[in-house]
Design an enzyme around this catalytic site. Structure first.
Site, PDB file in Angstrom:
ATOM      1  N   PRO A 263      66.753  49.843  24.562  1.00  0.00           N
ATOM      2  CA  PRO A 263      68.018  50.425  25.041  1.00  0.00           C
ATOM      3  C   PRO A 263      68.881  49.490  25.888  1.00  0.00           C
ATOM      4  O   PRO A 263      69.958  49.881  26.314  1.00  0.00           O
ATOM      5  CB  PRO A 263      67.539  51.616  25.869  1.00  0.00           C
ATOM      6  CG  PRO A 263      66.226  51.167  26.420  1.00  0.00           C
ATOM      7  CD  PRO A 263      65.587  50.341  25.344  1.00  0.00           C
ATOM      8  N   GLY A 264      68.386  48.277  26.186  1.00  0.00           N
ATOM      9  CA  GLY A 264      69.260  47.318  26.843  1.00  0.00           C
ATOM     10  C   GLY A 264      68.782  46.752  28.159  1.00  0.00           C
ATOM     11  O   GLY A 264      69.581  46.157  28.892  1.00  0.00           O
ATOM     12  N   GLY A 265      67.501  46.912  28.480  1.00  0.00           N
ATOM     13  CA  GLY A 265      66.995  46.427  29.761  1.00  0.00           C
ATOM     14  C   GLY A 265      67.187  44.939  29.973  1.00  0.00           C
ATOM     15  O   GLY A 265      67.634  44.500  31.033  1.00  0.00           O
TER      16      GLY A 265
ATOM     17  N   ASP B 126      70.277  44.955  17.631  1.00  0.00           N
ATOM     18  CA  ASP B 126      69.333  46.051  17.402  1.00  0.00           C
ATOM     19  C   ASP B 126      70.005  47.110  16.543  1.00  0.00           C
ATOM     20  O   ASP B 126      71.192  47.408  16.736  1.00  0.00           O
ATOM     21  CB  ASP B 126      68.881  46.682  18.728  1.00  0.00           C
ATOM     22  CG  ASP B 126      67.517  47.341  18.606  1.00  0.00           C
ATOM     23  OD1 ASP B 126      67.323  48.142  17.663  1.00  0.00           O
ATOM     24  OD2 ASP B 126      66.641  47.045  19.435  1.00  0.00           O
TER      25      ASP B 126
ATOM     26  N   ASP C 286      68.773  43.628  12.125  1.00  0.00           N
ATOM     27  CA  ASP C 286      67.350  43.386  12.340  1.00  0.00           C
ATOM     28  C   ASP C 286      67.195  42.089  13.139  1.00  0.00           C
ATOM     29  O   ASP C 286      67.651  41.022  12.708  1.00  0.00           O
ATOM     30  CB  ASP C 286      66.652  43.267  10.984  1.00  0.00           C
ATOM     31  CG  ASP C 286      65.151  43.049  11.110  1.00  0.00           C
ATOM     32  OD1 ASP C 286      64.666  42.720  12.208  1.00  0.00           O
ATOM     33  OD2 ASP C 286      64.445  43.204  10.094  1.00  0.00           O
TER      34      ASP C 286
ATOM     35  N   ASP D  70      62.031  40.902  23.214  1.00  0.00           N
ATOM     36  CA  ASP D  70      60.908  41.749  23.638  1.00  0.00           C
ATOM     37  C   ASP D  70      60.600  42.768  22.550  1.00  0.00           C
ATOM     38  O   ASP D  70      60.432  43.948  22.820  1.00  0.00           O
ATOM     39  CB  ASP D  70      61.237  42.439  24.966  1.00  0.00           C
ATOM     40  CG  ASP D  70      60.039  43.170  25.561  1.00  0.00           C
ATOM     41  OD1 ASP D  70      58.896  42.775  25.259  1.00  0.00           O
ATOM     42  OD2 ASP D  70      60.238  44.143  26.320  1.00  0.00           O
TER      43      ASP D  70
ATOM     44  N   LYS E  82      52.927  40.371  22.180  1.00  0.00           N
ATOM     45  CA  LYS E  82      52.041  41.520  22.357  1.00  0.00           C
ATOM     46  C   LYS E  82      50.644  41.133  21.868  1.00  0.00           C
ATOM     47  O   LYS E  82      50.476  40.748  20.710  1.00  0.00           O
ATOM     48  CB  LYS E  82      52.557  42.729  21.574  1.00  0.00           C
ATOM     49  CG  LYS E  82      54.057  42.983  21.696  1.00  0.00           C
ATOM     50  CD  LYS E  82      54.491  43.318  23.111  1.00  0.00           C
ATOM     51  CE  LYS E  82      56.007  43.550  23.178  1.00  0.00           C
ATOM     52  NZ  LYS E  82      56.471  43.875  24.530  1.00  0.00           N
TER      53      LYS E  82
END
EC number: 2.1.1.186
Length: 351
Positions: A220-222, A238, A258, A274, A303
């Site tokens: 969402p944009g962090g 995104d 993408d 991320d 990850k």
């Protein structure tokens, strides 16, 4: 007793132990490593002649899974709760005089209940150390700092470090506050990465207003939010929607695409990523960005799997460095705000 104390995230003691062992072997140094899962720290015991070399080469910034590294002076067990101070004074090395005192505990289920004891004991120990001439009356950052780490009420590790060679936060944990306007908690990861993986001089030189950045998998944009707070112009990639406050921001351009397929129309100063994806795939795609000259600096997350996390970390970083081709500055760290992941900073030294 001599060696190193290294703090880490609870549950990642095997990864830190493997990293310490492998890196000590590369230095030709034999050591005995003590690690217990979920204890939040690892000990590396070695010949006193090798400690300085280990501290220099296994600097906390160079280790991926260590939050802090300290010179180990003593391990005290079965302390009497009525007088813990006398045994600690007796166990301290004859030199030096320390310039600061930190009372700590592992960041673990075992260690956190000791926070109250650590606070009160620091108030009791500090004046005694000063009276004994072992602690300066005023803070002296250039002098070694004494660390007293409680493992339980009667079990203590004594260590020390120089401020210039250590993480500047107690327990190796930066205390960052999530602002209400932040789109997500992931913002803390990038904020921590910037203060941990880059020096203050590097941040000043490489994060200048007006620079251009790409945020892959931005919603969402962090991470986009962190970059625009540095006054960078951000292209956020995104297919999902960003927070409305970012969509209307003059420094943000949202492109529905993408993140693994999108390519920039012109070179960027920064790229951050991320995305939740296989770590090897992420490492390979990040290498393409540097090899093709699409950006100069990048921060991305890998990850990690549930098993063989050190092996996977090493493989991904080796593959990334090999496939990037260009000469690199490469640093990686499991941050406090990371979970089952590590954060990587890379910079193209040829540009």
């Amino acid at each position: 007793m001599s060696g190193l104390i290294a703090y880490c995230r609870q549950g990642f003691e095997p990864e830190l132990a493997a990293e310490l062992r492998d890196r000590a072997v590369l230095l030709g140094i034999a050591g005995d490593i003590h690690a217990q899962r979920n204890h939040g720290f690892v000990l590396l015991r070695c010949d006193p002649l090798h400690v300085d070399t280990l501290l220099q080469q296994l600097h906390w910034r160079r280790l991926i899974f260590a939050r802090q590294t300290l010179r180990l002076h003593a391990e005290l067990k079965t302390l009497n709760s009525r007088d813990r101070i006398a045994p600690i004074l007796a166990a301290l090395p004859k030199t030096p005089c320390f310039g600061d005192l930190w009372i700590e505990y592992p960041d673990s289920d075992m260690g956190k209940p000791l926070a109250g004891l650590a606070r009160s004991f620091g108030n009791a120990l500090r004046p005694v150390l000063r009276s004994a001439g072992r602690l300066s009356a005023q803070l002296h950052p250039q002098w070694p700092r004494l660390h007293v780490c409680f493992l339980s009420g009667d079990h203590v590790l004594l260590g020390s470090t120089r401020s210039v060679d250590s993480a500047p936060w107690q327990l190796g944990i930066p205390r960052l506050k999530l602002l209400p306007e932040a789109p997500s908690r992931s913002a803390l990861k990038l904020e921590e990465a910037l203060i941990t993986l880059l020096t203050s001089n590097e941040r000043e030189a490489k994060l200048r207003p007006g620079m251009r950045a790409t945020d892959l998998g931005a919603a969402p944009g962090g991470w986009t939010w962190v970059l625009i707070r540095q006054h960078l112009r951000v292209t956020s990639i995104d297919n999902a929607v960003l927070r409305p406050s970012l969509l209307n921001h003059p420094l943000v351009q949202h492109v529905r695409a993408d993140g693994f397929r999108w390519t920039p129309p012109r070179p960027m100063d920064w790229m951050v990523c991320d995305m939740v994806e296989q770590p090897r795939r992420v490492a390979e795609r990040m290498a393409v960005w540097l090899r093709e000259g699409w950006c100069r600096h990048m921060i991305f997350n890998l990850k990690l799997p549930m098993k063989k996390r050190w092996d996977e970390t090493r493989l991904c970083l080796e593959r990334f460095e090999t496939q990037a081709v260009v000469p690199l500055t490469l640093r990686a760290k499991q941050l406090y705000h990371d979970r089952e992941e590590i954060t990587v900073y890379a910079s193209n030294n040829a540009r």
